[in-house]
Write a protein that holds these residues in place. Sequence first.
Motif, PDB file in Angstrom:
ATOM      1  N   ARG A 151       0.836  -1.210   0.000  1.00  0.00           N
ATOM      2  CA  ARG A 151       0.000   0.000   0.000  1.00  0.00           C
ATOM      3  C   ARG A 151       0.867   1.254   0.000  1.00  0.00           C
ATOM      4  O   ARG A 151       0.575   2.232  -0.696  1.00  0.00           O
ATOM      5  CB  ARG A 151      -0.929  -0.020   1.213  1.00  0.00           C
ATOM      6  N   ALA A 152       1.921   1.210   0.775  1.00  0.00           N
ATOM      7  CA  ALA A 152       2.802   2.388   0.839  1.00  0.00           C
ATOM      8  C   ALA A 152       3.466   2.628  -0.511  1.00  0.00           C
ATOM      9  O   ALA A 152       3.660   3.768  -0.936  1.00  0.00           O
ATOM     10  CB  ALA A 152       3.853   2.197   1.923  1.00  0.00           C
ATOM     11  N   ALA A 153       3.783   1.514  -1.188  1.00  0.00           N
ATOM     12  CA  ALA A 153       4.428   1.652  -2.496  1.00  0.00           C
ATOM     13  C   ALA A 153       3.509   2.325  -3.503  1.00  0.00           C
ATOM     14  O   ALA A 153       3.965   2.911  -4.485  1.00  0.00           O
ATOM     15  CB  ALA A 153       4.859   0.280  -3.003  1.00  0.00           C
ATOM     16  N   LYS A 154       2.223   2.211  -3.252  1.00  0.00           N
ATOM     17  CA  LYS A 154       1.272   2.876  -4.142  1.00  0.00           C
ATOM     18  C   LYS A 154       1.046   4.324  -3.733  1.00  0.00           C
ATOM     19  O   LYS A 154       0.212   5.011  -4.297  1.00  0.00           O
ATOM     20  CB  LYS A 154      -0.059   2.121  -4.125  1.00  0.00           C
ATOM     21  N   GLY A 155       1.770   4.731  -2.720  1.00  0.00           N
ATOM     22  CA  GLY A 155       1.674   6.125  -2.319  1.00  0.00           C
ATOM     23  C   GLY A 155       0.743   6.391  -1.155  1.00  0.00           C
ATOM     24  O   GLY A 155       0.444   7.548  -0.840  1.00  0.00           O
ATOM     25  N   GLU A 156       0.297   5.324  -0.502  1.00  0.00           N
ATOM     26  CA  GLU A 156      -0.626   5.525   0.609  1.00  0.00           C
ATOM     27  C   GLU A 156       0.160   5.952   1.856  1.00  0.00           C
ATOM     28  O   GLU A 156       0.902   5.159   2.440  1.00  0.00           O
ATOM     29  CB  GLU A 156      -1.389   4.228   0.881  1.00  0.00           C
ATOM     30  N   THR A 157      -0.031   7.180   2.209  1.00  0.00           N
ATOM     31  CA  THR A 157       0.756   7.746   3.294  1.00  0.00           C
ATOM     32  C   THR A 157       0.503   7.050   4.627  1.00  0.00           C
ATOM     33  O   THR A 157       1.420   6.859   5.427  1.00  0.00           O
ATOM     34  CB  THR A 157       0.458   9.250   3.436  1.00  0.00           C
ATOM     35  N   ALA A 158      -0.746   6.670   4.870  1.00  0.00           N
ATOM     36  CA  ALA A 158      -1.071   6.042   6.156  1.00  0.00           C
ATOM     37  C   ALA A 158      -0.297   4.730   6.322  1.00  0.00           C
ATOM     38  O   ALA A 158       0.192   4.412   7.415  1.00  0.00           O
ATOM     39  CB  ALA A 158      -2.571   5.792   6.250  1.00  0.00           C
ATOM     40  N   ALA A 159      -0.212   3.988   5.244  1.00  0.00           N
ATOM     41  CA  ALA A 159       0.517   2.724   5.307  1.00  0.00           C
ATOM     42  C   ALA A 159       1.999   2.993   5.537  1.00  0.00           C
ATOM     43  O   ALA A 159       2.667   2.295   6.314  1.00  0.00           O
ATOM     44  CB  ALA A 159       0.316   1.940   4.007  1.00  0.00           C
ATOM     45  N   PHE A 160       2.484   4.002   4.847  1.00  0.00           N
ATOM     46  CA  PHE A 160       3.894   4.320   5.034  1.00  0.00           C
ATOM     47  C   PHE A 160       4.147   4.783   6.460  1.00  0.00           C
ATOM     48  O   PHE A 160       5.166   4.450   7.073  1.00  0.00           O
ATOM     49  CB  PHE A 160       4.338   5.406   4.053  1.00  0.00           C
ATOM     50  N   ARG A 161       3.199   5.517   7.007  1.00  0.00           N
ATOM     51  CA  ARG A 161       3.366   6.003   8.385  1.00  0.00           C
ATOM     52  C   ARG A 161       3.449   4.820   9.353  1.00  0.00           C
ATOM     53  O   ARG A 161       4.232   4.824  10.297  1.00  0.00           O
ATOM     54  CB  ARG A 161       2.201   6.923   8.769  1.00  0.00           C
ATOM     55  N   ALA A 162       2.658   3.804   9.071  1.00  0.00           N
ATOM     56  CA  ALA A 162       2.698   2.626   9.941  1.00  0.00           C
ATOM     57  C   ALA A 162       4.063   1.932   9.856  1.00  0.00           C
ATOM     58  O   ALA A 162       4.629   1.511  10.871  1.00  0.00           O
ATOM     59  CB  ALA A 162       1.582   1.663   9.546  1.00  0.00           C
ATOM     60  N   VAL A 203      13.357   5.596   1.644  1.00  0.00           N
ATOM     61  CA  VAL A 203      12.570   4.363   1.737  1.00  0.00           C
ATOM     62  C   VAL A 203      11.262   4.542   0.982  1.00  0.00           C
ATOM     63  O   VAL A 203      10.848   3.685   0.193  1.00  0.00           O
ATOM     64  CB  VAL A 203      12.302   4.010   3.223  1.00  0.00           C
ATOM     65  N   PHE A 204      10.634   5.669   1.207  1.00  0.00           N
ATOM     66  CA  PHE A 204       9.355   5.920   0.540  1.00  0.00           C
ATOM     67  C   PHE A 204       9.522   5.921  -0.977  1.00  0.00           C
ATOM     68  O   PHE A 204       8.738   5.331  -1.709  1.00  0.00           O
ATOM     69  CB  PHE A 204       8.792   7.263   1.015  1.00  0.00           C
ATOM     70  N   ARG A 205      10.551   6.578  -1.409  1.00  0.00           N
ATOM     71  CA  ARG A 205      10.767   6.685  -2.856  1.00  0.00           C
ATOM     72  C   ARG A 205      11.135   5.347  -3.487  1.00  0.00           C
ATOM     73  O   ARG A 205      10.863   5.108  -4.660  1.00  0.00           O
ATOM     74  CB  ARG A 205      11.894   7.677  -3.143  1.00  0.00           C
ATOM     75  N   SER A 206      11.756   4.514  -2.722  1.00  0.00           N
ATOM     76  CA  SER A 206      12.278   3.273  -3.289  1.00  0.00           C
ATOM     77  C   SER A 206      11.402   2.065  -2.994  1.00  0.00           C
ATOM     78  O   SER A 206      11.752   0.952  -3.381  1.00  0.00           O
ATOM     79  CB  SER A 206      13.693   3.018  -2.733  1.00  0.00           C
ATOM     80  N   LEU A 207      10.297   2.298  -2.335  1.00  0.00           N
ATOM     81  CA  LEU A 207       9.465   1.156  -1.944  1.00  0.00           C
ATOM     82  C   LEU A 207       9.068   0.283  -3.127  1.00  0.00           C
ATOM     83  O   LEU A 207       8.961  -0.930  -3.013  1.00  0.00           O
ATOM     84  CB  LEU A 207       8.203   1.663  -1.242  1.00  0.00           C
ATOM     85  N   LYS A 208       8.861   0.906  -4.259  1.00  0.00           N
ATOM     86  CA  LYS A 208       8.437   0.123  -5.415  1.00  0.00           C
ATOM     87  C   LYS A 208       9.510  -0.855  -5.862  1.00  0.00           C
ATOM     88  O   LYS A 208       9.245  -1.763  -6.629  1.00  0.00           O
ATOM     89  CB  LYS A 208       8.079   1.054  -6.562  1.00  0.00           C
TER      90      LYS A 208
END
Lengths: 221, 395
Positions: free
Chosen positions: A36-47, A81-86
């Motif tokens: 989910r975070a890889a799709k840009g979902e901030t809440a998932a990334f926050r978790a 990390v956020f940028r490279s999650l994909k």
Amino acid sequence: MEDGETASKPSVSAAPAIPFTRLVPVMSEESELIARAAKGETAAFRALYQRHRSDVARLVYRMLSGSADVDDVVQEVFVQVFRSLKDFRGQSKFSTWVHRVAVNVVLMHRRAARSRPTYTEELPPEHTPDGDSVLPDEDADRRARVRVFAKLLDRLADKKRTVFVLHEIEGISPQEIATIVGAPVLTVRTRLFYARRELEALMADEPSLAQLRGTFSRGES
Amino acid sequence: MKPPPKLDDLIRDMKQDVPKPDWKSIDDKLFARIEREPRTFTEDEAPPNGRVIWIGAALTLAAAAAALLFMHPSASVDDSRAELSPTGGALMSGAASVHGAVARVGTQLAEGDRIEASQDTYFESQAARWVAQGGSVLRVEHTTSPLVLSLEKGATEAQVTPVPSGEAFAIDITASSGSMVRVAVHGTHLRVERDGDRVLVDLSEGVVSIGAPPRRGSTLGTLVTAPAHIELDARDLGTIRVDHAAGAVRAPEAVTATPHAEAETAAVLPLLNQPSSQSGTSSTTVPGTLARTQLQSQKPASNTAAPIIEPTWLRSSDEVVSALQTCIQNAVHPNATFSTTLKMTTLDDGRIQEPAYFDPPLPPEARDCAPNVLYKRTKMANSNDSVSLTIEVKH
């Protein structure tokens, strides 16, 4: 039809009859968060961030020898990390991958920091003690030792310091470190060996540590 | 009396030393940046692989310079004294024109200058040396850090000195679609070539960030570390492909005019230290040497300037120390005093094994010339030897 196709390709039919079973990956909670975070979902990334930020902060802090830049670097790590999650393929543990990102960011930060001309010694900032179970003097002694040790660590080459911190201080296995730093396990072990040896040599030559020996002894008594 | 602390004691101490980050501050800044992320990359949304974006705290960025034109392989001594601009760059040798007019050695580049190189043309600024390959067309977009060149055609190779302020050297490529790609150089040696919209980057040392040019600040893009051969279509950042195999990377070429002119170098090198008294030897100079000597003579050499005994090669510790002193002296702040210890090992042929270590590390400004001194100009008389040298610079 399928049989007919197979028959027309003997070389294929000769292959071991391994049934093609579609594997349906069972996604762990973290895998789901990653997806989910890889799709840009901030809440998932926050978790994900909440789960790993302490480990990252500790690693960054130790790799930077207590530099005042820890907060900025931690922030940068998670941006990366956020940028490279994909690109995270799940071939290693997510935490290992995050460590890898952190190590790379720290090394780049250090490289950048070295480019700042510093002609006077910069002491690591004073660190506020936890103060739960140690006496003030004792804690001050410990912090003094840590500062000296951080200075010594700082003198190791990046590669050696990295594996030393990851293994000796963070307690990560050489196998996992090999994944983090992208080097064979044997190389990691070699770096560890020489890192320890160099540190011991540096300790022997460090005058400020000699002064602290007394402090240390008092602290232990 | 208890024994002194052992390594394991100190490790235990360090384990207890737990950081207390300002999480609120980090959270606020981090998620503010995260919120901005999609906007930054929406345009290049494409294959996932194209979005590997590493921006490290790589502040060691590099910088560099500007552009233009040049002269023939028979430059004079005066050529070697071309002034180096801290912001632009000076043509050191080669043949090129700026805005259609023939440029001469020493020509300083300014924003907006369009350089057409008819042969390999070398430029040098305070922070970088770069060569416009013959047939290339470049434009100077920005001269203060970062120095930004727009590559319209051909190729350019650069040796960039990392700078603390950020990206100091960048190459922009405008695609036929109008979109723009920036190769921001964090340091230190790269070559960028374009063939229409196809962009090839060979990174032999250092780090580059490839992405859309930012309005300001660092380039947010794919961070690539050397060695790497990178290919992409300038119209689509998502097409970026990176090959880290050493064999895939084009061999770097010295970004100096005629790196192999050893015979001529012998006659020219003394000019490094005595530029005014040696002007009569101008007929023996060659452009290649000029580029290199210029680097070393940006500031008046001190009385400890490198005594070059043999053409090209430094063979003794004293020579290496002197050359490094000159290098550092030319690079650091005029009032700075610097001392470092160099630990190096010589190979069978007397060359220096990479990497050699400076403790403390060199100032960033000296990290370009020091490797040149050690790895390209030194062949020690003693082979297979480990040496520790103290280098002190006092102004």
